[in-house]
Scaffold this motif. Structure first.
Motif, PDB file in Angstrom:
ATOM      1  N   GLU A  10      19.944  16.031  46.691  1.00 14.31           N
ATOM      2  CA  GLU A  10      19.563  16.906  47.803  1.00 14.31           C
ATOM      3  C   GLU A  10      18.402  16.294  48.583  1.00 14.31           C
ATOM      4  N   HIS A  11      18.638  15.965  49.819  1.00  8.98           N
ATOM      5  CA  HIS A  11      17.602  15.456  50.714  1.00  8.98           C
ATOM      6  C   HIS A  11      18.036  15.735  52.150  1.00  8.98           C
ATOM      7  N   VAL A  12      17.081  15.722  53.051  1.00 12.02           N
ATOM      8  CA  VAL A  12      17.426  16.050  54.434  1.00 12.02           C
ATOM      9  C   VAL A  12      18.140  14.889  55.108  1.00 12.02           C
ATOM     10  N   THR A  13      18.978  15.227  56.069  1.00 17.15           N
ATOM     11  CA  THR A  13      19.681  14.253  56.892  1.00 17.15           C
ATOM     12  C   THR A  13      19.134  14.356  58.312  1.00 17.15           C
ATOM     13  N   ARG A  14      18.688  13.252  58.859  1.00 20.86           N
ATOM     14  CA  ARG A  14      18.076  13.283  60.182  1.00 20.86           C
ATOM     15  C   ARG A  14      19.074  13.045  61.313  1.00 20.86           C
ATOM     16  N   LYS A  15      20.267  12.588  60.960  1.00 19.31           N
ATOM     17  CA  LYS A  15      21.326  12.477  61.971  1.00 19.31           C
ATOM     18  C   LYS A  15      22.681  12.518  61.290  1.00 19.31           C
ATOM     19  N   ALA A 113      16.320  12.837  67.538  1.00 15.86           N
ATOM     20  CA  ALA A 113      17.284  13.507  66.664  1.00 15.86           C
ATOM     21  C   ALA A 113      16.969  14.992  66.551  1.00 15.86           C
ATOM     22  N   ASN A 114      15.685  15.309  66.465  1.00 11.86           N
ATOM     23  CA  ASN A 114      15.264  16.702  66.361  1.00 11.86           C
ATOM     24  C   ASN A 114      15.647  17.487  67.612  1.00 11.86           C
ATOM     25  N   LYS A 115      15.472  16.873  68.778  1.00 12.08           N
ATOM     26  CA  LYS A 115      15.781  17.547  70.039  1.00 12.08           C
ATOM     27  C   LYS A 115      17.274  17.827  70.169  1.00 12.08           C
ATOM     28  N   THR A 116      18.106  16.950  69.619  1.00 12.72           N
ATOM     29  CA  THR A 116      19.559  17.143  69.681  1.00 12.72           C
ATOM     30  C   THR A 116      20.079  17.890  68.459  1.00 12.72           C
ATOM     31  N   MET A 117      19.149  18.444  67.679  1.00 10.82           N
ATOM     32  CA  MET A 117      19.487  19.171  66.455  1.00 10.82           C
ATOM     33  C   MET A 117      20.327  18.313  65.517  1.00 10.82           C
ATOM     34  N   PHE A 118      19.928  17.025  65.471  1.00  8.27           N
ATOM     35  CA  PHE A 118      20.430  16.083  64.475  1.00  8.27           C
ATOM     36  C   PHE A 118      21.924  15.800  64.614  1.00  8.27           C
ATOM     37  N   ASN A 119      22.465  16.111  65.807  1.00  7.64           N
ATOM     38  CA  ASN A 119      23.891  15.913  66.076  1.00  7.64           C
ATOM     39  C   ASN A 119      24.762  16.721  65.108  1.00  7.64           C
ATOM     40  N   ALA A 120      24.230  17.831  64.635  1.00  2.94           N
ATOM     41  CA  ALA A 120      24.945  18.650  63.643  1.00  2.94           C
ATOM     42  C   ALA A 120      26.192  19.294  64.253  1.00  2.94           C
TER      43      ALA A 120
END
Length: 218
Positions: A10-15, A113-120
């Motif tokens: 478990e770790h965050v994904t930035r993109k 990436a944060n501004k584009t909400m990480f392309n989620a």
């Protein structure tokens, strides 16, 4: 996956990459997360998923707010305005210093990436009724962790991010959330973009020394 693989993975994904998640997969994750415990079985949480056109419209509206300099106005207290105790404050200071060193020239990549909400391809917004005790926030955290671990078990990447609930009015508009619910947090889901520089390498902050948080009295 076995539990150790899931927990340690478990770790965050930035993109995220452009691969879509079947809505059925997300529904199955949320349904299993309902097994999470809560005070007096109150189950105060609700999950609202944004995907497709609705998500793209929300992302654009949020980006416009950022560009216009509109200040965040979260339903929960603003993270940066809280009066933190010395212990977590010192931990955050260490995190800030190590993160800057880690990202080096990737800070701009992370901001993008944060501004584009990480392309989620999907974002899950979690709420509790505004008329709730503080315990409901604790319950919401348990529910959120269940969702994230279940998502990792399904091969998905996760990103719980404060920035995605900065404008709760927009969240309510696009996710159709009633006014009597507080937008607590958001979890972006998707498949990890293994070619994205901002994801390389996986960044896992150091933990506080164990004896600082663990005390036994006999």
């Amino acid at each position: 996956m076995n539990f150790k693989e899931v927990y340690e993975g478990e770790h965050v994904t930035r993109k995220f990459n452009n691969r879509k998640i079947p809505e059925k997969t997300i529904a199955e994750i949320i349904k299993k997360a309902q097994q999470s415990p809560s005070l007096l079985n109150s189950q105060p949480w609700r999950a609202y998923v944004l995907m497709g056109d609705a998500l793209e419209q929300f992302k654009q509206a949020s980006a416009n707010n950022v560009d216009q300099g509109i200040k965040p106005h979260e339903d929960f207290a603003s993270m940066l305005s809280l009066d933190w105790d010395t212990f977590p404050s010192s931990n955050m200071a260490t995190m800030g210093a190590s993160q800057s060193f880690f990202f080096r020239n990737k800070l701009n990549l992370f901001a993008e990436a944060n501004k584009t909400m990480f392309n989620a391809p999907a974002i899950v917004f979690l709420t509790v009724p505004k008329k709730s005790p503080a315990w409901s926030v604790f319950d919401l955290g348990i529910f959120a962790q269940s969702i994230m671990l279940l998502a990792v078990n399904r091969g998905l990447g996760i990103m719980p991010a404060h920035s995605m609930v900065s404008y709760p009015d927009l969240v309510r508009k696009y996710a159709r959330i009633p006014e009597d619910e507080s937008v607590g947090m958001a979890i972006a889901l998707g498949y990890i973009d293994k070619n994205a520089e901002v994801n390389d390498p996986v960044y896992i902050p150091k933990r506080v020394p164990f004896d600082k948080i663990y005390k036994v009295t006999k």
